[in-house]
Write a protein that holds these residues in place. Structure first.
Motif, PDB file in Angstrom:
ATOM      1  N   ARG A   1     -36.967  94.121  11.058  1.00 42.44           N
ATOM      2  CA  ARG A   1     -36.735  95.230  10.136  1.00 42.44           C
ATOM      3  C   ARG A   1     -36.127  96.394  10.749  1.00 42.44           C
ATOM      4  NH1 ARG A   1     -39.964  93.748   6.074  1.00 42.44           N
ATOM      5  NH2 ARG A   1     -41.655  92.522   6.363  1.00 42.44           N
ATOM      6  N   THR A   2     -34.593  96.806  10.415  1.00 40.02           N
ATOM      7  CA  THR A   2     -34.182  97.859  11.087  1.00 40.02           C
ATOM      8  C   THR A   2     -34.202  99.215   9.837  1.00 40.02           C
ATOM      9  OG1 THR A   2     -32.056  97.143  10.072  1.00 40.02           O
ATOM     10  CG2 THR A   2     -32.833  96.352  12.250  1.00 40.02           C
TER      11      THR A   2
ATOM     12  N   VAL B   1     -42.206  86.300   9.243  1.00 38.95           N
ATOM     13  CA  VAL B   1     -41.098  85.168   9.623  1.00 38.95           C
ATOM     14  C   VAL B   1     -40.399  84.591   8.479  1.00 38.95           C
ATOM     15  CG1 VAL B   1     -42.158  84.445  11.768  1.00 38.95           C
ATOM     16  CG2 VAL B   1     -42.782  83.186   9.734  1.00 38.95           C
ATOM     17  N   SER B   2     -39.335  84.233   8.563  1.00 33.42           N
ATOM     18  CA  SER B   2     -38.677  83.523   7.494  1.00 33.42           C
ATOM     19  C   SER B   2     -38.642  82.053   7.669  1.00 33.42           C
ATOM     20  CB  SER B   2     -37.137  83.995   7.134  1.00 33.42           C
ATOM     21  OG  SER B   2     -36.481  83.205   6.198  1.00 33.42           O
TER      22      SER B   2
ATOM     23  N   ALA C   1     -33.679  95.711   2.279  1.00 37.98           N
ATOM     24  CA  ALA C   1     -32.475  94.706   2.191  1.00 37.98           C
ATOM     25  C   ALA C   1     -33.228  93.193   2.508  1.00 37.98           C
ATOM     26  CB  ALA C   1     -31.382  95.205   2.860  1.00 37.98           C
ATOM     27  N   LEU C   2     -32.417  92.309   1.757  1.00 40.02           N
ATOM     28  CA  LEU C   2     -32.531  90.931   2.293  1.00 40.02           C
ATOM     29  C   LEU C   2     -32.024  90.454   3.514  1.00 40.02           C
ATOM     30  CD1 LEU C   2     -31.461  89.200  -0.954  1.00 40.02           C
ATOM     31  CD2 LEU C   2     -33.887  89.415  -0.156  1.00 40.02           C
ATOM     32  N   GLN C   3     -32.723  89.633   4.474  1.00 40.88           N
ATOM     33  CA  GLN C   3     -32.032  89.572   5.740  1.00 40.88           C
ATOM     34  C   GLN C   3     -30.959  88.615   5.483  1.00 40.88           C
ATOM     35  OE1 GLN C   3     -33.393  90.059   8.845  1.00 40.88           O
ATOM     36  NE2 GLN C   3     -34.600  91.798   7.507  1.00 40.88           N
ATOM     37  N   PRO C   4     -29.827  88.928   6.534  1.00 43.28           N
ATOM     38  CA  PRO C   4     -28.582  88.201   6.375  1.00 43.28           C
ATOM     39  C   PRO C   4     -28.672  86.785   5.816  1.00 43.28           C
ATOM     40  CG  PRO C   4     -28.515  89.815   7.946  1.00 43.28           C
ATOM     41  CD  PRO C   4     -29.693  89.715   7.804  1.00 43.28           C
TER      42      PRO C   4
ATOM     43  N   ARG D   1     -35.253  94.092  -6.194  1.00 40.85           N
ATOM     44  CA  ARG D   1     -35.144  95.414  -5.464  1.00 40.85           C
ATOM     45  C   ARG D   1     -34.371  95.212  -4.243  1.00 40.85           C
ATOM     46  NH1 ARG D   1     -40.161  99.064  -4.285  1.00 40.85           N
ATOM     47  NH2 ARG D   1     -40.736  97.249  -2.972  1.00 40.85           N
ATOM     48  N   ALA D   2     -34.693  93.936  -3.554  1.00 36.71           N
ATOM     49  CA  ALA D   2     -34.056  93.742  -2.188  1.00 36.71           C
ATOM     50  C   ALA D   2     -32.566  93.282  -2.265  1.00 36.71           C
ATOM     51  CB  ALA D   2     -34.943  92.777  -1.499  1.00 36.71           C
TER      52      ALA D   2
END
Length: 282
Positions: A179-180, A123-124, A186-189, A225-226
């Motif tokens: 996660r897609t 979770v974020s 990548a970072l979550q939007p 990296r993300a």
């Protein structure tokens, strides 16, 4: 580990909470601590906590001014029994009056181990101020009462309350990390948006990778990296492009000297700005 340390972004100082401690669990439990405390009126400069924090407001209704990641201060109402949740590593600042609160400080690694053991996905965590969450409030009050009464039925009762508190936060005050295949790595939007907002708010100074990683709630290696996966640029390249973008806007809309524009956009001097501007614009 140090619980409840406040790290100021300006000079990297680590500070403990101020105020009169009425009750403290000390090291009774592994992974979290409980305290009842009277805070004097005060202000926290831009900084972040080293532990996740749950605070239940036990004083009469009041308000607090707070801002996340460099945004303007906003006023939040605090009713008696309302809950504030501040994740570790999220830069923010606040201005508040005298109040009595019950704090639960949670070590991030312990929080993650409990979350995973409870079968809750990654979770974020979302910062919240003065929310109405009767369950989280009651769990916090029950922990304080267990400390006050000397753990009459043993430490395991309080530990189970702490686990329930983690589960409640992870389910009610967080966003699932989805996660897609397209976005793997990548970072979550919402995380990227928070990082970009922080960068834009702090363009005039030298932001560190540690600060940006703290905003994203990642270690520095994974953040770099993300971030590049999300933007196509390194953090340094991205910040320079944002500074050039702001400088171009100021050159077109103000009559400020170039040297002043350079400083206000985070360049060390006019020569540095000129060289970066020419590289970016040809």
């Amino acid at each position: 580990m140090e619980f409840g340390q406040w790290v100021e972004l300006a000079d990297r100082r680590s500070l403990s909470f101020r105020g009169t401690v009425l009750l403290s669990s000390g090291d009774a439990w592994k992974g979290f601590r409980v305290a009842r405390q009277v805070l004097p009126p005060g202000e926290c400069a831009d900084g972040y906590l080293t532990s996740h924090l749950v605070a239940v407001h036990t004083s009469p209704p009041d308000s607090v001014e707070a801002a996340w990641s460099g945004a303007p201060l906003e006023r939040h109402h605090l009713s008696t029994g309302s809950v504030t949740f501040i994740p570790a590593g999220v830069p923010h600042r606040a201005r508040y009056g005298q109040a009595e609160k019950i704090f639960v400080l949670l070590a991030p690694r312990w929080f993650e181990s409990v979350r995973a053991a409870a079968g809750i996905g990654p979770v974020s965590l979302r910062p919240r101020y003065g929310v109405d969450d009767p369950l989280l409030s009651q769990l916090t009050l029950a922990l304080a009462e267990d400390v006050r009464s000397g753990h009459p039925i043993g430490l395991m009762y309080g530990e189970s309350l702490g686990v329930a508190l983690v589960a409640r936060i992870a389910r009610a005050h967080a966003e699932p990390v989805v996660r897609t295949r397209a976005g793997r790595g990548a970072l979550q939007p919402h995380t990227l948006r928070r990082v970009v907002e922080f960068i834009e708010a702090e363009l005039e100074r030298a932001v560190t990778l540690r600060e940006l990683a703290a905003v994203a709630q990642l270690n520095i290696f994974h953040f770099i990296r993300a971030f590049k996966h999300s933007t196509g640029s390194s953090p340094h390249q991205f910040i320079v492009s944002k500074r050039i973008e702001r400088a171009r806007s100021m050159l077109n809309s103000t009559e400020l000297p170039v040297a002043q524009i350079a400083l206000e956009c985070g360049f060390s001097n006019q020569s540095h700005f000129t060289a970066a501007f020419h590289r970016a614009t040809g």
